[in-house]
Design a protein around this motif. Structure first.
Motif, PDB file in Angstrom:
ATOM      1  N   ALA A   2      -3.039   6.499   1.558  1.00  0.00           N
ATOM      2  CA  ALA A   2      -1.926   6.863   0.948  1.00  0.00           C
ATOM      3  C   ALA A   2      -1.108   5.826   0.412  1.00  0.00           C
ATOM      4  O   ALA A   2      -0.657   5.536   1.280  1.00  0.00           O
ATOM      5  CB  ALA A   2      -1.134   8.309   1.053  1.00  0.00           C
ATOM      6  N   HIS A   3      -0.462   6.480  -0.313  1.00  0.00           N
ATOM      7  CA  HIS A   3       0.555   5.394  -1.592  1.00  0.00           C
ATOM      8  C   HIS A   3       2.171   5.896  -0.667  1.00  0.00           C
ATOM      9  O   HIS A   3       2.456   6.497  -0.699  1.00  0.00           O
ATOM     10  CB  HIS A   3       0.408   5.564  -2.606  1.00  0.00           C
ATOM     11  N   CYS A  38      -3.206  12.569  -1.402  1.00  0.00           N
ATOM     12  CA  CYS A  38      -3.036  11.250  -2.191  1.00  0.00           C
ATOM     13  C   CYS A  38      -5.116  10.307  -2.377  1.00  0.00           C
ATOM     14  O   CYS A  38      -5.616  10.256  -1.118  1.00  0.00           O
ATOM     15  CB  CYS A  38      -2.780  10.028  -2.388  1.00  0.00           C
ATOM     16  N   ASP A  40      -5.482   7.603  -3.474  1.00  0.00           N
ATOM     17  CA  ASP A  40      -5.072   5.970  -3.128  1.00  0.00           C
ATOM     18  C   ASP A  40      -5.990   5.191  -4.784  1.00  0.00           C
ATOM     19  O   ASP A  40      -6.398   4.562  -4.827  1.00  0.00           O
ATOM     20  CB  ASP A  40      -5.825   5.360  -1.927  1.00  0.00           C
ATOM     21  N   ALA A  55       1.360   0.619  -1.070  1.00  0.00           N
ATOM     22  CA  ALA A  55       0.636   1.253  -0.518  1.00  0.00           C
ATOM     23  C   ALA A  55       0.802   1.266   0.638  1.00  0.00           C
ATOM     24  O   ALA A  55       1.300   0.113   1.320  1.00  0.00           O
ATOM     25  CB  ALA A  55      -1.409   0.823  -1.080  1.00  0.00           C
TER      26      ALA A  55
END
Length: 56
Positions: A2-3, A38, A40, A55
Motif C-alpha cells: 500500500a501507499h 489500497c 497500489d 509506496a
C-alpha cells in the motif's frame, strides 16, 4: 504494498478525489490510506502536489 501519506500532507484532498477504490480519507491533521483497500495503483501519488505520498 500500500501507499502511505507522510507528515508533508497539507490536507488539500487531491489524493482522495483520485483514488479509484475510495481508500483515502481525511484523518487527524492529514489524509490517510486504508492499506487493506489500497490497490497500489499510484493515482494518489501522481495527484499529490507536495510529494507526501509514496509506496510503503
Amino acid at each position: 504494498m500500500a501507499h502511505v501519506i507522510s507528515d508533508e500532507c497539507v490536507s488539500c484532498g487531491s489524493c482522495e478525489a483520485e483514488c479509484p477504490v475510495g481508500a483515502i480519507s481525511e484523518g487527524d491533521g492529514k489524509y490517510e490510506i486504508d492499506a487493506d483497500a489500497c490497490i497500489d495503483c499510484g493515482a494518489c501519488e501522481d495527484a499529490c502536489p507536495t510529494g507526501a505520498i509514496s509506496a510503503e
